[in-house]
Write a protein that holds these residues in place. Structure first.
Motif, PDB file in Angstrom:
ATOM      1  N   THR A 148       0.487  -1.203  -0.395  1.00 16.03           N
ATOM      2  CA  THR A 148      -0.066   0.072   0.160  1.00 16.03           C
ATOM      3  C   THR A 148       1.070   1.245  -0.189  1.00 16.03           C
ATOM      4  N   SER A 149       2.329   1.117  -0.409  1.00 14.48           N
ATOM      5  CA  SER A 149       3.335   1.954  -0.175  1.00 14.48           C
ATOM      6  C   SER A 149       4.546   1.582  -0.913  1.00 14.48           C
ATOM      7  N   THR A 150       5.852   2.882  -1.228  1.00 15.82           N
ATOM      8  CA  THR A 150       6.837   2.033  -1.975  1.00 15.82           C
ATOM      9  C   THR A 150       7.124   1.474  -0.804  1.00 15.82           C
ATOM     10  N   ARG A 151       7.376   2.865   0.467  1.00 12.86           N
ATOM     11  CA  ARG A 151       7.669   1.700   1.495  1.00 12.86           C
ATOM     12  C   ARG A 151       7.536   0.910   1.806  1.00 12.86           C
TER      13      ARG A 151
ATOM     14  N   GLY B 275       0.159   7.598   8.419  1.00 18.28           N
ATOM     15  CA  GLY B 275       1.653   7.304   7.574  1.00 18.28           C
ATOM     16  C   GLY B 275       1.820   7.591   6.182  1.00 18.28           C
ATOM     17  N   GLY B 276       0.324   8.272   6.019  1.00 17.54           N
ATOM     18  CA  GLY B 276       0.613   9.239   4.762  1.00 17.54           C
ATOM     19  C   GLY B 276      -0.694   9.033   3.225  1.00 17.54           C
ATOM     20  N   ALA B 277      -0.416   7.518   3.732  1.00 13.48           N
ATOM     21  CA  ALA B 277      -0.565   5.904   2.792  1.00 13.48           C
ATOM     22  C   ALA B 277      -2.313   5.486   2.748  1.00 13.48           C
ATOM     23  N   LEU B 278      -3.128   7.093   3.387  1.00  9.77           N
ATOM     24  CA  LEU B 278      -4.692   5.929   3.707  1.00  9.77           C
ATOM     25  C   LEU B 278      -4.786   6.171   1.894  1.00  9.77           C
ATOM     26  N   LEU B 279      -5.303   6.246   1.288  1.00 14.48           N
ATOM     27  CA  LEU B 279      -5.759   6.204  -0.112  1.00 14.48           C
ATOM     28  C   LEU B 279      -5.462   4.833  -0.715  1.00 14.48           C
ATOM     29  N   GLN B 280      -4.503   4.636  -0.739  1.00 12.28           N
ATOM     30  CA  GLN B 280      -3.559   3.530  -1.183  1.00 12.28           C
ATOM     31  C   GLN B 280      -4.634   2.474  -0.318  1.00 12.28           C
ATOM     32  N   GLU B 281      -4.311   2.260   1.120  1.00  9.64           N
ATOM     33  CA  GLU B 281      -4.806   1.154   1.840  1.00  9.64           C
ATOM     34  C   GLU B 281      -6.647   1.034   1.675  1.00  9.64           C
ATOM     35  N   LYS B 282      -7.245   2.538   1.477  1.00 12.64           N
ATOM     36  CA  LYS B 282      -8.395   1.631   1.317  1.00 12.64           C
ATOM     37  C   LYS B 282      -8.892   1.433   0.126  1.00 12.64           C
ATOM     38  N   ILE B 283      -7.642   1.886  -1.066  1.00 13.30           N
ATOM     39  CA  ILE B 283      -8.534   0.671  -1.910  1.00 13.30           C
ATOM     40  C   ILE B 283      -8.117  -0.677  -2.426  1.00 13.30           C
ATOM     41  N   VAL B 284      -6.634  -0.761  -1.363  1.00 12.02           N
ATOM     42  CA  VAL B 284      -6.475  -2.100  -0.999  1.00 12.02           C
ATOM     43  C   VAL B 284      -7.408  -3.024  -0.681  1.00 12.02           C
TER      44      VAL B 284
ATOM     45  N   VAL C 143      -5.344  15.381   0.122  1.00 11.87           N
ATOM     46  CA  VAL C 143      -6.487  16.334  -0.869  1.00 11.87           C
ATOM     47  C   VAL C 143      -5.146  16.866  -2.171  1.00 11.87           C
ATOM     48  N   ILE C 144      -6.090  16.973  -3.377  1.00 11.63           N
ATOM     49  CA  ILE C 144      -4.853  17.742  -4.084  1.00 11.63           C
ATOM     50  C   ILE C 144      -3.980  18.894  -3.855  1.00 11.63           C
ATOM     51  N   PRO C 145      -2.801  19.167  -4.651  1.00  4.18           N
ATOM     52  CA  PRO C 145      -2.165  20.521  -3.687  1.00  4.18           C
ATOM     53  C   PRO C 145      -3.200  22.176  -4.592  1.00  4.18           C
TER      54      PRO C 145
ATOM     55  N   THR D 205       1.994  12.520  -0.931  1.00  3.09           N
ATOM     56  CA  THR D 205       1.896  11.004  -0.742  1.00  3.09           C
ATOM     57  C   THR D 205       2.207  10.896  -2.219  1.00  3.09           C
ATOM     58  N   ASP D 206       2.246   9.271  -2.007  1.00  7.84           N
ATOM     59  CA  ASP D 206       2.325   8.469  -3.368  1.00  7.84           C
ATOM     60  C   ASP D 206       1.928   9.511  -4.766  1.00  7.84           C
ATOM     61  N   GLU D 207       0.618   9.512  -4.639  1.00 10.50           N
ATOM     62  CA  GLU D 207      -0.409   9.912  -5.164  1.00 10.50           C
ATOM     63  C   GLU D 207       0.269  10.824  -5.669  1.00 10.50           C
ATOM     64  N   GLY D 208       0.751  12.686  -4.960  1.00 11.54           N
ATOM     65  CA  GLY D 208       1.553  13.452  -5.207  1.00 11.54           C
ATOM     66  C   GLY D 208       0.350  14.539  -4.671  1.00 11.54           C
ATOM     67  N   ASN D 209      -0.357  14.297  -3.487  1.00  9.69           N
ATOM     68  CA  ASN D 209      -0.736  14.731  -2.973  1.00  9.69           C
ATOM     69  C   ASN D 209      -0.144  15.272  -1.256  1.00  9.69           C
ATOM     70  N   HIS D 210      -1.640  16.241  -1.028  1.00 13.01           N
ATOM     71  CA  HIS D 210      -1.402  17.153   0.575  1.00 13.01           C
ATOM     72  C   HIS D 210      -1.923  16.086   1.556  1.00 13.01           C
ATOM     73  N   ILE D 211      -1.836  16.123   2.591  1.00 19.23           N
ATOM     74  CA  ILE D 211      -2.630  15.456   3.436  1.00 19.23           C
ATOM     75  C   ILE D 211      -3.249  16.584   4.490  1.00 19.23           C
ATOM     76  N   LEU D 212      -4.634  16.310   5.111  1.00 21.99           N
ATOM     77  CA  LEU D 212      -4.514  17.858   6.100  1.00 21.99           C
ATOM     78  C   LEU D 212      -4.968  16.472   7.320  1.00 21.99           C
ATOM     79  N   ASP D 213      -4.315  17.114   8.186  1.00 19.06           N
ATOM     80  CA  ASP D 213      -5.336  16.735   9.208  1.00 19.06           C
ATOM     81  C   ASP D 213      -6.056  17.101  10.593  1.00 19.06           C
ATOM     82  N   LEU D 214      -7.090  16.414  10.634  1.00 20.23           N
ATOM     83  CA  LEU D 214      -8.016  17.216  11.314  1.00 20.23           C
ATOM     84  C   LEU D 214      -7.592  16.738  12.622  1.00 20.23           C
ATOM     85  N   HIS D 215      -7.507  18.139  13.859  1.00 22.51           N
ATOM     86  CA  HIS D 215      -7.602  17.891  15.041  1.00 22.51           C
ATOM     87  C   HIS D 215      -9.115  18.131  15.582  1.00 22.51           C
ATOM     88  N   LEU D 216      -9.917  16.647  15.624  1.00 22.83           N
ATOM     89  CA  LEU D 216     -11.627  16.857  15.951  1.00 22.83           C
ATOM     90  C   LEU D 216     -12.125  16.898  17.445  1.00 22.83           C
ATOM     91  N   GLY D 217     -10.949  15.786  18.318  1.00 20.90           N
ATOM     92  CA  GLY D 217     -10.569  15.045  19.627  1.00 20.90           C
ATOM     93  C   GLY D 217     -11.911  13.859  19.616  1.00 20.90           C
TER      94      GLY D 217
END
Length: 262
Positions: A60-63, A105-114, A143-145, A181-193
């Motif tokens: 689910t990621s290059t690493r 780890g920033g790989a949520l998109l590939q992780e969910k698809i797989v 999110v896309i850049p 991310t591996d797809e060239g996108n950014h990550i927003l972290d939502l601090h929701l509590g």
């Protein structure tokens, strides 16, 4: 060698070793991303060496792909596999219904698809990942850049009407630059509590322009394997409604523990 591991790494190791036993010869297996998933890849490589099992892995990621190839695991793409027998991955949080927050780890998109292209998803985690209500761990969204700040504003406006405790979001960074991310996108972290209605939030977030995917995994996980520092392993099967407990003995393994970098 196991005596040198921290309690948290012991817990991750026993969970990964238990879950590695679910893999059967000839399977196509999704391989997750993160420190716990890295233990899984090492445990699977050890089974290949000691038992001679053969399977194909879809990372689910290059690493994860790099680690799997380094340890001799055959790596194929999801397009080649078409469908998987099993995906094993970690989680940042899980609740009693086995709903998850993933993406630390920033790989949520590939992780969910797989994960959704698999007959079963098994989560491996240490006991600290279990929560009564999701949301203490920041919820990642990819999110896309282009126009990411606009997307961020739209997300924060949307959160006003959601059953959450906080509405702050931050752009994930990699040093002085935005994390990519591996797809060239950014990550927003939502601090929701706290997330009062995770299913609703997951649906609403994905309707916002610029949002590619969110880190809420709802009704995807079938089993969770929870490791403890003393070697105890608990396996919960949401479909069968069963809970089983095993005690794992730590053993020396030069192959498994060499060159640990996780």
């Amino acid at each position: 060698m196991t005596g040198e591991l921290s309690p948290i790494d012991r817990a991750k190791f026993v969970a990964a070793k238990q879950a590695a036993g679910f893999v059967e010869d000839g399977m196509k297996v999704g391989l997750g991303t993160g420190s716990t998933a890295a233990w899984l890849v090492r445990c699977l490589a050890e089974r290949m060496e000691e038992e001679g099992i053969r399977f194909r892995g879809v990372p689910t990621s290059t690493r994860t792909a790099d680690l799997a190839r380094e340890l001799g695991i055959e790596v194929i793409s999801l397009d080649e596999a078409k469908w998987l027998d099993l995906t094993i991955d970690g989680a940042d949080e899980f609740d009693k219904d086995l709903n998850l927050i993933k993406g630390g780890g920033g790989a949520l998109l590939q992780e969910k698809i797989v994960a959704t292209a698999s007959d079963q998803m098994v989560v491996i985690a240490d006991a600290a990942k279990e929560v009564q209500t999701l949301g203490n761990f920041p919820l990642p969204i990819e999110v896309i850049p282009f126009g990411w700040q606009t997307s961020q504003s739209l997300v924060e406006e949307t959160l006003v009407s959601m059953d959450v405790m906080g509405r702050k979001s931050t752009l994930r960074m990699n040093g002085a630059k935005p994390f990519v991310t591996d797809e060239g996108n950014h990550i927003l972290d939502l601090h929701l509590g706290r997330i009062g209605n995770a299913r609703q939030l997951a649906l609403v977030l994905n309707q916002i322009p610029g949002v590619v995917e969110n880190g809420l995994f709802i009704d995807i996980c079938d089993r969770v394997v929870i490791g403890f520092a003393d070697g105890k392993v608990e396996t919960r099967d949401i479909n069968a409604g069963t809970v089983t407990t095993d005690q794992m003995l730590f053993e020396e393994s030069d192959n498994l523990f060499k060159d640990l970098g996780d």
